[in-house]
Design a protein around this motif. Structure first.
Motif, PDB file in Angstrom:
ATOM      1  N   MET A 103     -10.058  15.578   0.195  1.00  0.00           N
ATOM      2  CA  MET A 103      -9.481  16.899   0.185  1.00  0.00           C
ATOM      3  C   MET A 103      -8.047  16.828  -0.336  1.00  0.00           C
ATOM      4  N   PRO A 104      -7.636  17.837  -1.084  1.00  0.00           N
ATOM      5  CA  PRO A 104      -6.250  17.841  -1.563  1.00  0.00           C
ATOM      6  C   PRO A 104      -5.292  18.053  -0.402  1.00  0.00           C
ATOM      7  N   PRO A 105      -4.054  17.576  -0.540  1.00  0.00           N
ATOM      8  CA  PRO A 105      -3.106  17.751   0.561  1.00  0.00           C
ATOM      9  C   PRO A 105      -2.725  19.217   0.742  1.00  0.00           C
ATOM     10  N   VAL A 106      -2.312  19.558   1.945  1.00  0.00           N
ATOM     11  CA  VAL A 106      -1.739  20.868   2.230  1.00  0.00           C
ATOM     12  C   VAL A 106      -0.235  20.681   2.080  1.00  0.00           C
ATOM     13  N   ILE A 107       0.395  21.544   1.280  1.00  0.00           N
ATOM     14  CA  ILE A 107       1.817  21.382   0.994  1.00  0.00           C
ATOM     15  C   ILE A 107       2.573  22.608   1.481  1.00  0.00           C
ATOM     16  N   GLY A 108       3.615  22.379   2.254  1.00  0.00           N
ATOM     17  CA  GLY A 108       4.446  23.465   2.754  1.00  0.00           C
ATOM     18  C   GLY A 108       5.911  23.110   2.637  1.00  0.00           C
ATOM     19  N   ARG A 109       6.733  24.130   2.652  1.00  0.00           N
ATOM     20  CA  ARG A 109       8.181  23.935   2.596  1.00  0.00           C
ATOM     21  C   ARG A 109       8.751  24.014   4.013  1.00  0.00           C
ATOM     22  N   GLU A 110       9.754  23.228   4.261  1.00  0.00           N
ATOM     23  CA  GLU A 110      10.415  23.230   5.559  1.00  0.00           C
ATOM     24  C   GLU A 110      10.840  24.655   5.913  1.00  0.00           C
ATOM     25  N   GLY A 111      10.488  25.102   7.116  1.00  0.00           N
ATOM     26  CA  GLY A 111      10.816  26.445   7.570  1.00  0.00           C
ATOM     27  C   GLY A 111       9.730  27.472   7.294  1.00  0.00           C
ATOM     28  N   ASP A 112       8.804  27.165   6.393  1.00  0.00           N
ATOM     29  CA  ASP A 112       7.726  28.094   6.041  1.00  0.00           C
ATOM     30  C   ASP A 112       6.488  27.841   6.895  1.00  0.00           C
ATOM     31  N   SER A 113       5.366  28.435   6.481  1.00  0.00           N
ATOM     32  CA  SER A 113       4.098  28.318   7.204  1.00  0.00           C
ATOM     33  C   SER A 113       3.021  27.724   6.301  1.00  0.00           C
ATOM     34  N   VAL A 114       2.005  27.123   6.923  1.00  0.00           N
ATOM     35  CA  VAL A 114       0.818  26.652   6.201  1.00  0.00           C
ATOM     36  C   VAL A 114      -0.416  26.959   7.029  1.00  0.00           C
ATOM     37  N   GLN A 115      -1.543  26.946   6.345  1.00  0.00           N
ATOM     38  CA  GLN A 115      -2.848  27.057   7.014  1.00  0.00           C
ATOM     39  C   GLN A 115      -3.605  25.768   6.754  1.00  0.00           C
ATOM     40  N   ILE A 116      -4.153  25.206   7.808  1.00  0.00           N
ATOM     41  CA  ILE A 116      -5.035  24.050   7.676  1.00  0.00           C
ATOM     42  C   ILE A 116      -6.432  24.546   8.001  1.00  0.00           C
ATOM     43  N   LYS A 117      -7.332  24.426   7.029  1.00  0.00           N
ATOM     44  CA  LYS A 117      -8.698  24.940   7.180  1.00  0.00           C
ATOM     45  C   LYS A 117      -9.648  23.783   7.439  1.00  0.00           C
ATOM     46  N   CYS A 118     -10.437  23.945   8.493  1.00  0.00           N
ATOM     47  CA  CYS A 118     -11.358  22.910   8.926  1.00  0.00           C
ATOM     48  C   CYS A 118     -12.787  23.460   8.935  1.00  0.00           C
ATOM     49  N   PRO A 119     -13.551  23.213   7.887  1.00  0.00           N
ATOM     50  CA  PRO A 119     -14.958  23.652   7.918  1.00  0.00           C
ATOM     51  C   PRO A 119     -15.751  22.768   8.868  1.00  0.00           C
ATOM     52  N   TYR A 120     -16.822  23.332   9.423  1.00  0.00           N
ATOM     53  CA  TYR A 120     -17.676  22.544  10.311  1.00  0.00           C
ATOM     54  C   TYR A 120     -19.126  22.946  10.130  1.00  0.00           C
ATOM     55  N   ASP A 121     -20.016  22.095  10.604  1.00  0.00           N
ATOM     56  CA  ASP A 121     -21.455  22.296  10.481  1.00  0.00           C
ATOM     57  C   ASP A 121     -21.892  23.502  11.303  1.00  0.00           C
ATOM     58  N   GLU A 122     -22.841  24.277  10.787  1.00  0.00           N
ATOM     59  CA  GLU A 122     -23.294  25.490  11.476  1.00  0.00           C
ATOM     60  C   GLU A 122     -23.932  25.213  12.838  1.00  0.00           C
ATOM     61  N   LYS A 123     -24.326  23.985  13.100  1.00  0.00           N
ATOM     62  CA  LYS A 123     -24.901  23.680  14.423  1.00  0.00           C
ATOM     63  C   LYS A 123     -23.862  23.815  15.537  1.00  0.00           C
TER      64      LYS A 123
END
Length: 144
Positions: A1-21
């Protein structure tokens, strides 16, 4: 997966897909439905002797107001919002459900003081260098 990049003081979203089970829901008296399976975001691996659990899907934002979570059982996606990023937030994170891990996610933070320094050194790509190549070089320069 590509890295998540954020700037100091800002916000990021980390998305975690998972199996439908892992989507079976239970509904509370208040009408709020939650997935029965607890999802985790950890800095480092989750199921070690001393895990650094950042948040669980069944936790409220009260524990840490800078981190919130949304578990979308229709999309099978657990999303963590991190606000007011600091340099020490950078690192490798793991999403997990029960004892099942997803791929690690690298969070890179661009520091404000270094951002100013690198911006003054060179503001445009070199001839023959695409903007994305230039941006990647700036991020690598900033992060070491």
């Amino acid at each position: 997966m590509p890295p998540v990049i954020g700037r100091e003081g800002d916000s990021v979203q980390i998305k975690c897909p998972y199996d439908e089970k892992h989507t079976e829901e239970m509904c509370l008296r208040k009408g709020k439905c939650l997935s029965k399976e607890v999802k985790y975001l950890c800095k480092g691996k989750c199921f070690t002797k001393d895990p650094q659990i950042i948040i669980r899907s069944d936790e409220d934002q009260v524990k840490n107001p800078k981190i919130s979570v949304k578990d979308d059982t229709e999309l099978n996606l657990f999303t963590v919002n991190m606000t007011e990023l600091r340099a020490e937030d950078a690192g490798k994170y793991w999403c997990a459900v029960k004892d099942v891990f997803n791929l690690p996610i690298e969070l890179m933070i661009i520091r404000k003081d270094e951002m100013m320094t690198s911006d003054t050194k060179r503001e445009t790509p070199q001839p023959g260098e695409s903007a994305s190549q230039f941006e990647l070089k700036v991020i690598i320069m900033i992060n070491g």
